[in-house]
Design a protein around this motif. Structure first.
Motif, PDB file in Angstrom:
ATOM      1  N   GLY A   1      -0.907  -6.200 -11.118  1.00 33.63           N
ATOM      2  CA  GLY A   1      -2.333  -5.936 -10.979  1.00 33.63           C
ATOM      3  C   GLY A   1      -2.725  -5.616  -9.551  1.00 33.63           C
ATOM      4  O   GLY A   1      -3.567  -4.736  -9.318  1.00 33.63           O
ATOM      5  N   TYR A   2      -2.091  -6.305  -8.574  1.00 35.22           N
ATOM      6  CA  TYR A   2      -2.406  -6.037  -7.175  1.00 35.22           C
ATOM      7  C   TYR A   2      -2.062  -4.595  -6.802  1.00 35.22           C
ATOM      8  O   TYR A   2      -2.838  -3.909  -6.119  1.00 35.22           O
ATOM      9  CB  TYR A   2      -1.635  -6.994  -6.255  1.00 35.22           C
ATOM     10  CG  TYR A   2      -2.003  -8.449  -6.396  1.00 35.22           C
ATOM     11  CD1 TYR A   2      -3.275  -8.839  -6.778  1.00 35.22           C
ATOM     12  CD2 TYR A   2      -1.054  -9.447  -6.141  1.00 35.22           C
ATOM     13  CE1 TYR A   2      -3.607 -10.191  -6.911  1.00 35.22           C
ATOM     14  CE2 TYR A   2      -1.382 -10.794  -6.268  1.00 35.22           C
ATOM     15  CZ  TYR A   2      -2.653 -11.154  -6.654  1.00 35.22           C
ATOM     16  OH  TYR A   2      -2.970 -12.484  -6.780  1.00 35.22           O
TER      17      TYR A   2
ATOM     18  N   GLY B   1      -9.904 -10.614  -2.187  1.00 31.80           N
ATOM     19  CA  GLY B   1      -9.505  -9.867  -3.372  1.00 31.80           C
ATOM     20  C   GLY B   1      -8.629  -8.661  -3.147  1.00 31.80           C
ATOM     21  O   GLY B   1      -8.274  -7.970  -4.106  1.00 31.80           O
ATOM     22  N   ARG B   2      -8.261  -8.362  -1.894  1.00 30.66           N
ATOM     23  CA  ARG B   2      -7.402  -7.208  -1.633  1.00 30.66           C
ATOM     24  C   ARG B   2      -6.173  -7.631  -0.819  1.00 30.66           C
ATOM     25  O   ARG B   2      -6.033  -7.285   0.354  1.00 30.66           O
ATOM     26  CB  ARG B   2      -8.172  -6.117  -0.895  1.00 30.66           C
ATOM     27  CG  ARG B   2      -9.366  -5.595  -1.695  1.00 30.66           C
ATOM     28  CD  ARG B   2      -9.772  -4.212  -1.275  1.00 30.66           C
ATOM     29  NE  ARG B   2     -10.935  -3.741  -2.001  1.00 30.66           N
ATOM     30  CZ  ARG B   2     -10.913  -3.217  -3.214  1.00 30.66           C
ATOM     31  NH1 ARG B   2      -9.760  -3.105  -3.848  1.00 30.66           N
ATOM     32  NH2 ARG B   2     -12.011  -2.807  -3.798  1.00 30.66           N
TER      33      ARG B   2
ATOM     34  N   SER C   1       0.815  -1.216   0.000  1.00 30.05           N
ATOM     35  CA  SER C   1       0.000   0.000   0.000  1.00 30.05           C
ATOM     36  C   SER C   1       0.850   1.267   0.000  1.00 30.05           C
ATOM     37  O   SER C   1       0.651   2.147  -0.852  1.00 30.05           O
ATOM     38  CB  SER C   1      -0.960  -0.005   1.194  1.00 30.05           C
ATOM     39  OG  SER C   1      -1.692   1.198   1.266  1.00 30.05           O
TER      40      SER C   1
ATOM     41  N   ARG D   1      -5.965   2.201  -7.270  1.00 27.79           N
ATOM     42  CA  ARG D   1      -7.332   2.600  -7.602  1.00 27.79           C
ATOM     43  C   ARG D   1      -8.208   2.655  -6.353  1.00 27.79           C
ATOM     44  O   ARG D   1      -9.028   3.577  -6.190  1.00 27.79           O
ATOM     45  CB  ARG D   1      -7.921   1.628  -8.627  1.00 27.79           C
ATOM     46  CG  ARG D   1      -7.379   1.827 -10.039  1.00 27.79           C
ATOM     47  CD  ARG D   1      -8.144   1.006 -11.056  1.00 27.79           C
ATOM     48  NE  ARG D   1      -7.846  -0.415 -10.940  1.00 27.79           N
ATOM     49  CZ  ARG D   1      -6.891  -1.029 -11.627  1.00 27.79           C
ATOM     50  NH1 ARG D   1      -6.112  -0.350 -12.449  1.00 27.79           N
ATOM     51  NH2 ARG D   1      -6.693  -2.328 -11.487  1.00 27.79           N
ATOM     52  N   PHE D   2      -8.022   1.688  -5.468  1.00 27.11           N
ATOM     53  CA  PHE D   2      -8.803   1.688  -4.231  1.00 27.11           C
ATOM     54  C   PHE D   2      -8.464   2.901  -3.375  1.00 27.11           C
ATOM     55  O   PHE D   2      -9.354   3.577  -2.845  1.00 27.11           O
ATOM     56  CB  PHE D   2      -8.543   0.405  -3.444  1.00 27.11           C
ATOM     57  CG  PHE D   2      -9.271   0.341  -2.127  1.00 27.11           C
ATOM     58  CD1 PHE D   2     -10.616  -0.006  -2.083  1.00 27.11           C
ATOM     59  CD2 PHE D   2      -8.620   0.632  -0.944  1.00 27.11           C
ATOM     60  CE1 PHE D   2     -11.300  -0.061  -0.870  1.00 27.11           C
ATOM     61  CE2 PHE D   2      -9.283   0.582   0.275  1.00 27.11           C
ATOM     62  CZ  PHE D   2     -10.628   0.230   0.312  1.00 27.11           C
TER      63      PHE D   2
ATOM     64  N   GLU E   1      -1.434   1.645 -14.935  1.00 28.96           N
ATOM     65  CA  GLU E   1      -0.729   0.367 -14.939  1.00 28.96           C
ATOM     66  C   GLU E   1       0.648   0.506 -15.582  1.00 28.96           C
ATOM     67  O   GLU E   1       1.600  -0.172 -15.181  1.00 28.96           O
ATOM     68  CB  GLU E   1      -1.558  -0.688 -15.671  1.00 28.96           C
ATOM     69  CG  GLU E   1      -1.060  -2.098 -15.434  1.00 28.96           C
ATOM     70  CD  GLU E   1      -2.106  -3.162 -15.709  1.00 28.96           C
ATOM     71  OE1 GLU E   1      -1.894  -3.937 -16.656  1.00 28.96           O
ATOM     72  OE2 GLU E   1      -3.108  -3.211 -14.975  1.00 28.96           O
TER      73      GLU E   1
ATOM     74  N   ALA F   1      -1.688  -2.002  -8.882  1.00 31.55           N
ATOM     75  CA  ALA F   1      -2.571  -1.091  -9.615  1.00 31.55           C
ATOM     76  C   ALA F   1      -3.948  -1.036  -8.962  1.00 31.55           C
ATOM     77  O   ALA F   1      -4.547   0.045  -8.819  1.00 31.55           O
ATOM     78  CB  ALA F   1      -2.680  -1.526 -11.073  1.00 31.55           C
ATOM     79  N   ASP F   2      -4.476  -2.193  -8.542  1.00 29.12           N
ATOM     80  CA  ASP F   2      -5.772  -2.230  -7.863  1.00 29.12           C
ATOM     81  C   ASP F   2      -5.708  -1.472  -6.535  1.00 29.12           C
ATOM     82  O   ASP F   2      -6.662  -0.772  -6.161  1.00 29.12           O
ATOM     83  CB  ASP F   2      -6.191  -3.678  -7.598  1.00 29.12           C
ATOM     84  CG  ASP F   2      -6.649  -4.393  -8.859  1.00 29.12           C
ATOM     85  OD1 ASP F   2      -6.914  -3.705  -9.868  1.00 29.12           O
ATOM     86  OD2 ASP F   2      -6.730  -5.640  -8.836  1.00 29.12           O
ATOM     87  N   THR F   3      -4.594  -1.612  -5.832  1.00 30.68           N
ATOM     88  CA  THR F   3      -4.421  -0.885  -4.576  1.00 30.68           C
ATOM     89  C   THR F   3      -4.464   0.615  -4.815  1.00 30.68           C
ATOM     90  O   THR F   3      -5.117   1.362  -4.072  1.00 30.68           O
ATOM     91  CB  THR F   3      -3.085  -1.273  -3.911  1.00 30.68           C
ATOM     92  OG1 THR F   3      -3.091  -2.671  -3.617  1.00 30.68           O
ATOM     93  CG2 THR F   3      -2.868  -0.495  -2.615  1.00 30.68           C
TER      94      THR F   3
ATOM     95  N   LYS G   1       1.369 -11.195 -11.387  1.00 31.31           N
ATOM     96  CA  LYS G   1       0.104 -10.659 -10.887  1.00 31.31           C
ATOM     97  C   LYS G   1       0.284  -9.529  -9.877  1.00 31.31           C
ATOM     98  O   LYS G   1      -0.659  -8.779  -9.617  1.00 31.31           O
ATOM     99  CB  LYS G   1      -0.720 -11.785 -10.265  1.00 31.31           C
ATOM    100  CG  LYS G   1      -1.225 -12.800 -11.286  1.00 31.31           C
ATOM    101  CD  LYS G   1      -2.056 -13.887 -10.615  1.00 31.31           C
ATOM    102  CE  LYS G   1      -2.551 -14.908 -11.632  1.00 31.31           C
ATOM    103  NZ  LYS G   1      -3.334 -16.003 -10.987  1.00 31.31           N
TER     104      LYS G   1
END
Length: 350
Positions: free
Chosen positions: A312-313, A223-224, A100, A319-320, A333, A315-317, A309
């Motif tokens: 992606g983790y 998923g997080r 994070s 965005r969250f 990304e 990048a998703d973090t 992967k």
């Protein structure tokens, strides 16, 4: 709440870095520069007092053996926010850093000049949300209107926000308090807070008088996931990539030792953290340690030209965090991919 929601400016972080790491930097600066003969090189490594391969590398002097011409200094940090500040101040070459705070570090118009180069561990039961038994809280939804402490800009902060969101509790529905692990324990004992999301060893102390509501293992399965990464400065990549190769091999050896020599690992962690062997064994059991082969697989970090992967983790973090207004905008990304240093990773396994 403003500092968490808007995020400090790079200038403020730099000012904090100068204050936060001045004593550590002063302690290693005189001997850390290249010597007149050119034989000595510096390597300043940030670590946490937390079970991981770092403690085995440090205790066993694996880097000193692999890099006899380097002066190696280990600097302890309390959270990822301090690590980010130190990199901005130019006071670190390599450091442990949660996924994070790494996502935060590569966001914005002036990303921190570092790249992820290894995975230390995956957060499991070693980071969790605990409520004081006296508060009578039995689930995450019950935290509405309560005071919760966590180190801001950390993986625990990220996981706390994810847990609240899943339970339908917004950040404005609770009072979030920015505290480091030891101050969290003190506030808990005084009854100043109702709950806390934090990591070991403070977490185990809270569990004795608390009720665990969720963990990073559960949040990751939903998923997080969060991870403890290892990042290297752009400067080190440019001036001493061979040191990074040696450091990765030492970390790979440490991950193998965790599996092949559990008793020796327990003794090392106990010695480094100043705890009993029983406590060290219990703390190690709560973490998720990959094999070196898993680290460089497509499921995790990947290899040169083929990020795994983890891309992606992260990048998703980002965005969250942007959606939670913890950062101004999520890094793309492409930006995240540019913050991966994968050269030479496959050589670690040879």
């Amino acid at each position: 709440m403003s500092r968490a929601s808007q995020g400090p400016s790079r200038r403020l972080l730099l000012a904090g870095a100068l204050a936060a790491v001045s004593s550590a930097a002063a302690g290693c600066s005189a001997g850390s520069e290249v010597s007149a003969s050119g034989r000595s090189k510096r390597l300043r490594i940030g670590y946490f007092a937390f079970p991981s391969g770092d403690l085995l590398v440090k205790h066993g002097k694996l880097l000193e053996k692999a890099l006899p011409g380097h002066q190696i200094t280990w600097i302890k940090f309390d959270s990822g926010a301090g690590v980010n500040q130190a990199f901005i101040g130019g006071s670190l070459d390599i450091a442990a850093l949660g996924s994070s705070p790494f996502a935060r570090g590569v966001s914005g118009s002036a990303p921190i000049p570092y790249k992820v180069a290894w995975i230390l561990d995956v957060a499991g039961e070693n980071e969790a949300l605990v409520a004081r038994k006296a508060a009578g809280i039995t689930d995450v939804a019950g935290l509405r209107g309560r005071k919760i402490a966590t180190p801001f800009a950390s993986t625990s902060h990220y996981s706390l926000l994810a847990a609240l969101e899943k339970a339908g509790v917004g950040p404005s529905d609770v009072e979030l308090v920015d505290l480091q692990p030891q101050p969290i324990l003190a506030a808990w004992q005084r009854g100043d807070i109702d709950a806390a999301y934090v990591w070991l060893p403070t977490l185990d102390e809270l569990r004795t008088t608390g009720t665990q509501l969720t963990s990073s293992k559960e949040i990751g399965a939903a998923g997080r996931p969060t991870l403890d990464l290892a990042v290297v400065s752009d400067d080190l990549i440019a001036r001493d990539p061979q040191a990074i190769d040696a450091w990765r091999r030492a970390q790979a050896e440490a991950l193998r030792l965790i599996r092949s020599d559990p008793d020796g690992t327990v003794r090392t962690v106990a010695a480094e953290l100043g705890i009993s062997a029983a406590d060290a064994r219990a703390q190690l059991a709560q973490g998720v340690f990959l094999t070196p082969e898993q680290v460089v697989s497509a499921d995790w970090l990947g290899t040169d030209g083929r990020p795994g992967k983890l891309l992606g983790y992260v990048a998703d973090t980002g965005r969250f965090l942007a959606g939670q207004k913890q950062i101004g905008a999520a890094p793309s990304e492409d930006v995240v991919r540019g913050a991966f240093y994968l050269e030479g990773l496959s050589d670690v396994l040879t």
